[in-house]
Motif scaffolding. Structure first.
Motif, PDB file in Angstrom:
ATOM      1  N   LYS A 176       0.776  -1.251  -0.307  1.00  0.00           N
ATOM      2  CA  LYS A 176       0.075  -0.011  -0.053  1.00  0.00           C
ATOM      3  C   LYS A 176       0.888   1.242   0.039  1.00  0.00           C
ATOM      4  O   LYS A 176       0.602   2.258  -0.686  1.00  0.00           O
ATOM      5  N   CYS A 185       2.180   1.562  -3.514  1.00  0.00           N
ATOM      6  CA  CYS A 185       1.401   2.172  -4.253  1.00  0.00           C
ATOM      7  C   CYS A 185       0.947   3.629  -4.248  1.00  0.00           C
ATOM      8  O   CYS A 185       0.698   4.244  -5.213  1.00  0.00           O
ATOM      9  N   PHE A 186       0.700   3.939  -3.006  1.00  0.00           N
ATOM     10  CA  PHE A 186       0.847   5.330  -2.577  1.00  0.00           C
ATOM     11  C   PHE A 186       1.967   6.309  -3.367  1.00  0.00           C
ATOM     12  O   PHE A 186       1.642   7.390  -3.597  1.00  0.00           O
ATOM     13  N   ASP A 224      -5.815   8.899   3.235  1.00  0.00           N
ATOM     14  CA  ASP A 224      -5.829   7.721   2.845  1.00  0.00           C
ATOM     15  C   ASP A 224      -7.042   7.108   2.167  1.00  0.00           C
ATOM     16  O   ASP A 224      -6.633   6.352   1.129  1.00  0.00           O
ATOM     17  N   LYS A 242      -6.951   8.496  -1.226  1.00  0.00           N
ATOM     18  CA  LYS A 242      -5.851   7.964  -1.994  1.00  0.00           C
ATOM     19  C   LYS A 242      -6.072   6.585  -2.525  1.00  0.00           C
ATOM     20  O   LYS A 242      -5.895   6.156  -3.452  1.00  0.00           O
ATOM     21  N   SER A 243      -6.881   5.640  -1.621  1.00  0.00           N
ATOM     22  CA  SER A 243      -7.146   4.322  -2.022  1.00  0.00           C
ATOM     23  C   SER A 243      -8.109   4.183  -3.127  1.00  0.00           C
ATOM     24  O   SER A 243      -8.157   3.640  -4.104  1.00  0.00           O
ATOM     25  N   SER A 291      -7.394   2.825  -6.931  1.00  0.00           N
ATOM     26  CA  SER A 291      -8.253   1.664  -7.524  1.00  0.00           C
ATOM     27  C   SER A 291      -8.673   2.300  -9.196  1.00  0.00           C
ATOM     28  O   SER A 291      -8.786   1.335  -9.604  1.00  0.00           O
TER      29      SER A 291
END
Length: 369
Positions: free
Chosen positions: A179, A182-183, A198, A201-202, A206
């Motif tokens: 994670k 990915c960030f 967060d 951002k998630s 996606s």
């Protein structure tokens, strides 16, 4: 020759309405074909037209193209599987490296030490087993490396309890590490999203694969359009160059016709110009010589040169008179002959003896005194 967007619209469509020519040129973009080639070889054009129904633009037949696409799909699946395992292996190694870096900057708990040591040992064992595992293309009777087998390496695995505890925590640690990566990728793609929460951002993460895939398709589409534009521009350039060559030939013929008529007058004018220029240059040189003489020979210098010349002329006259007297005396001496030469020698000898005697008397007188 510059070709702008406005000039491209002035070009008539290729093939002049011939659909067959346009179809052949569009089907065989990789071939250096022109409309002129197709016009001069109509049978070859028909052959290419019928052939374009059985092959694609790269020259492959349609069944072979389908087999190639199927093989590419299988290769893509195999590559995706390998990339997944390799990515997971690299992510686990990065976790271990980050743990060792953190350990040197701050203290860690015994649980963390045990977790990462167990993970590192499992990775080393798995890597060694993969190196010892023979490929299906290698003969099974091949001797193992250093006499080791995969089972010898598996015996070096940690205890079952340590592995079980490591597996229970591994999923959470790996998810957090991935994670975080990915960030990092998300903020690299769009730096403005770094300070967002967060969950947001998630959500954006996606949607990132779809965005990147759409941008990739857009880039591919732009690349195809660029290739088509380049091919179209090349054909237009060919048309322009053909027309330009024709215009150049016409201009050359006009120049040759008119230059022969005007050549005589041009030569006469050129001769007159060169003659006038030569006279001007000659007069300029003469003027420079006169100015140089005037600067060199002033009135005082000329008067001094005249006085010097008069003195030199007088001395020259005296020398010439002396020369004549000497020549006359010499001629009188030559008349006397050998007897006079003997008398001269005797006279010279006597003069020398007189000088010697005089010097001896003088020396004697000095010593006697």
């Amino acid at each position: 020759m510059s070709v702008g967007p406005n000039s491209l619209t002035c070009v008539p469509p290729l093939g002049q309405g011939d659909e067959e020519h346009r179809q052949v040129l569009a089907s065989f973009l990789l071939c250096q074909l022109t409309e002129e080639d197709l016009t001069q070889n109509p049978l070859f054009c028909r052959l290419l037209g019928s052939l374009s129904q059985h092959v694609d633009h790269t020259g492959l037949t349609l069944p072979l193209r389908r087999e190639l696409e199927k093989a590419e799909q299988e290769l893509q699946l195999q590559r995706l599987g390998w990339l997944r395992s390799e990515g997971l292996f690299q992510a686990l190694q990065e976790m271990i490296q980050e743990h060792f870096v953190r350990k040197y900057h701050s203290s860690t708990t015994a649980e963390n030490e045990e977790f990462y040591e167990t993970l590192e040992q499992c990775l080393l064992v798995a890597q060694a087993v993969r190196q010892l595992d023979p490929s299906p293309t290698v003969g099974q009777d091949q001797l193992p490396f250093l006499g080791l087998s995969a089972q010898n390496i598996l015996d070096r695995m940690p205890s079952g309890q340590d592995v079980q505890r490591m597996k229970q925590r591994l999923l959470t640690a790996l998810s957090g590490h991935l994670k975080k990566k990915c960030f990092t990728i998300l903020t690299y793609y769009q730096p403005d999203w770094e300070n967002e929460s967060d969950p947001l951002k998630s959500l954006k993460l996606s949607r990132l694969p779809e965005i990147l895939q759409s941008e990739s398709r857009k880039a591919e589409s732009l690349g195809e359009k660029s290739k088509e534009s380049a091919a179209l521009l090349q054909r237009h350039m060919h048309c322009y160059l053909s027309e330009l060559l024709g215009c150049i030939q016409i201009i050359q013929s006009l120049i040759l016709d008119h230059r022969i008529k005007a050549q005589k007058e041009l030569d006469v004018k050129r001769v007159e110009y060169l003659d006038a220029k030569c006279q001007i240059v000659t007069r300029k040189i003469r003027l420079e010589i006169l100015e140089l003489q005037m600067d060199t020979y002033t009135t005082e210098k000329i008067a001094a040169h005249r006085r010097i010349r008069n003195e030199l002329d007088g001395e020259l006259s005296a020398v010439r008179a002396e020369k004549r007297s000497v020549e006359s005396a010499l001629s009188s001496f030559e008349i006397l002959g050998r007897d006079f030469e003997a008398l001269v020698e005797q006279y010279s000898r006597l003069l020398q003896e007189i000088d010697n005697k005089s010097w001896a008397v003088k020396e004697f007188s000095q010593h006697a005194a």
